[in-house]
Design an enzyme around this catalytic site. Structure first.
Site, PDB file in Angstrom:
ATOM      1  N   TYR A 133       0.827  -1.200   0.000  1.00  0.00           N
ATOM      2  CA  TYR A 133       0.000   0.000   0.000  1.00  0.00           C
ATOM      3  C   TYR A 133       0.870   1.262   0.000  1.00  0.00           C
ATOM      4  O   TYR A 133       1.682   1.469   0.905  1.00  0.00           O
ATOM      5  CB  TYR A 133      -0.930   0.032   1.211  1.00  0.00           C
ATOM      6  CG  TYR A 133      -1.839  -1.161   1.355  1.00  0.00           C
ATOM      7  CD1 TYR A 133      -2.184  -1.960   0.258  1.00  0.00           C
ATOM      8  CD2 TYR A 133      -2.370  -1.517   2.588  1.00  0.00           C
ATOM      9  CE1 TYR A 133      -3.013  -3.054   0.402  1.00  0.00           C
ATOM     10  CE2 TYR A 133      -3.209  -2.613   2.735  1.00  0.00           C
ATOM     11  CZ  TYR A 133      -3.522  -3.376   1.640  1.00  0.00           C
ATOM     12  OH  TYR A 133      -4.340  -4.466   1.781  1.00  0.00           O
ATOM     13  N   GLY A 176     -14.088  -6.270   1.881  1.00  0.00           N
ATOM     14  CA  GLY A 176     -15.077  -6.101   0.819  1.00  0.00           C
ATOM     15  C   GLY A 176     -16.506  -6.362   1.221  1.00  0.00           C
ATOM     16  O   GLY A 176     -17.330  -6.750   0.391  1.00  0.00           O
ATOM     17  N   VAL A 228     -18.961  -4.434   1.836  1.00  0.00           N
ATOM     18  CA  VAL A 228     -19.989  -3.609   1.176  1.00  0.00           C
ATOM     19  C   VAL A 228     -19.800  -3.602  -0.338  1.00  0.00           C
ATOM     20  O   VAL A 228     -20.419  -2.802  -1.045  1.00  0.00           O
ATOM     21  CB  VAL A 228     -20.007  -2.164   1.725  1.00  0.00           C
ATOM     22  CG1 VAL A 228     -20.412  -2.151   3.186  1.00  0.00           C
ATOM     23  CG2 VAL A 228     -18.668  -1.481   1.538  1.00  0.00           C
ATOM     24  N   ALA A 229     -18.965  -4.524  -0.835  1.00  0.00           N
ATOM     25  CA  ALA A 229     -18.800  -4.715  -2.287  1.00  0.00           C
ATOM     26  C   ALA A 229     -18.490  -3.405  -3.009  1.00  0.00           C
ATOM     27  O   ALA A 229     -19.228  -2.976  -3.901  1.00  0.00           O
ATOM     28  CB  ALA A 229     -20.039  -5.380  -2.886  1.00  0.00           C
ATOM     29  N   GLY A 264     -18.840  -0.523  -2.087  1.00  0.00           N
ATOM     30  CA  GLY A 264     -19.880   0.484  -1.896  1.00  0.00           C
ATOM     31  C   GLY A 264     -21.122   0.256  -2.729  1.00  0.00           C
ATOM     32  O   GLY A 264     -22.105   0.997  -2.614  1.00  0.00           O
ATOM     33  N   LEU A 284     -23.351  -1.951  -2.488  1.00  0.00           N
ATOM     34  CA  LEU A 284     -24.514  -2.313  -1.677  1.00  0.00           C
ATOM     35  C   LEU A 284     -25.054  -1.116  -0.889  1.00  0.00           C
ATOM     36  O   LEU A 284     -26.068  -1.225  -0.214  1.00  0.00           O
ATOM     37  CB  LEU A 284     -24.141  -3.435  -0.701  1.00  0.00           C
ATOM     38  CG  LEU A 284     -23.878  -4.797  -1.334  1.00  0.00           C
ATOM     39  CD1 LEU A 284     -23.292  -5.764  -0.315  1.00  0.00           C
ATOM     40  CD2 LEU A 284     -25.158  -5.365  -1.946  1.00  0.00           C
TER      41      LEU A 284
END
Length: 298
Positions: A51, A198, A200-201, A203, A205
């Site tokens: 990152y 992940g 909320v996929a 965002g 969802l």
């Protein structure tokens, strides 16, 4: 905050963990949100040498150094930046892992990691060699435990058989139910913790513009998001509903939430005080779209 044991390890981690990948490049802003996470009871922070080419670890290390004895630090290894900075290549070799831990420890301003994770993995890797590296780092006291970050059933099975991993980080959400097919039950049977990313996929969802996701069409994504919205309330918003869908699976240890703002942080932690999903609500979500399954890496 609720705390649970991570697999067989002597680590009791927060049910909502902090996924540091979402931090930006403003050190002061990062420190503010990380310290707020501490105030809210989060004690598990996950980063990676990949990152921001190591700067993410540096931000986290500086902000959390005064609290090192109160938290658990996790990082990952295996993705090697090319010399020209154009991208990275996969490198699970023992020599590489043993060399990279030194940089992570320096950037995180600590003598040890509570959890060091292989940041990916394929069935063609020199798996025994990779395991040897992690075991040696444990003997040297540079890491307390190790795990893998992988969604591949064939890789996960090999590490369960051949190593002492305490955790697997994997993607899981209403729009990615592949882990339900075999991995979650297998990990639960072997007392290996599951760290979810992940949830909320991306965002989708919650509030992001519709698009295709994995094998789901935009229309199917819309149906899943609508189902989440239909059982959300003023007391439990859509993001919290999506998180609860994941957290209520008995195999899940903690959701590693990618957090960019204090509001997102407080909403994520607030899910633990919100009303749980009823069996009827769980069924409504599960029936919104057909559960997907692995097509590769079985």
């Amino acid at each position: 905050m609720e705390y649970v044991q991570l697999g067989k390890a002597d680590l009791r981690i927060s049910r909502i963990s902090f996924g540091c990948m979402s931090l930006g490049d403003d050190a002061a802003a990062n420190e503010t949100i990380l310290h707020r996470a501490l105030d809210l009871g989060i004690n598990f922070f996950d980063t990676a040498d990949l990152y921001a080419k190591g700067m993410n670890e540096a931000f986290v290390g500086k902000a959390l150094k005064p609290y090192r004895d109160k938290i658990y630090l996790a990082s990952k290894v295996g993705n090697q930046w090319r010399a020209d900075g154009s991208g990275w290549d996969w490198n699970p070799r023992k020599e590489y892992i043993l060399a990279q831990i030194e940089g992570s420890l320096k950037r995180l301003q600590t003598d040890y990691l509570d959890l060091y994770q292989l940041h990916g993995g394929t069935i063609d890797d020199p798996i025994d060699e990779t395991i040897e590296a992690f075991e040696l780092l444990k003997q040297q006291g540079k890491i307390r435990h190790y795990g893998i970050s992988s969604i591949r059933p064939n890789v996960i099975r090999e590490y369960i058989k051949r190593s002492n991993i305490i955790s697997v980080m994997m993607q899981y959400s209403l729009l990615d139910r592949r882990p339900e097919e075999t991995c979650l039950s297998l990990l639960q049977q072997n007392n290996i913790g599951v760290l979810v990313r992940g949830a909320v996929a991306q965002g989708l969802l919650v509030n992001k513009p519709l698009k295709a996701y994995l094998n789901y069409s935009p229309r199917e994504v819309e149906k899943a998001a609508a189902a989440v919205q239909s059982i959300s309330t003023n007391e439990r918003n859509a993001a919290q509903t999506a998180l609860l869908f994941v957290l209520q699976h008995p195999a899940i240890t903690s959701v590693v939430a990618g957090i960019r703002t204090v509001q997102q942080l407080e909403e994520a932690v607030g899910v633990l005080g919100s009303r749980k999903l009823t069996p009827q609500e769980m069924e409504l979500l599960q029936q919104a779209v057909v559960a997907n399954k692995y097509e590769q890496h079985r």
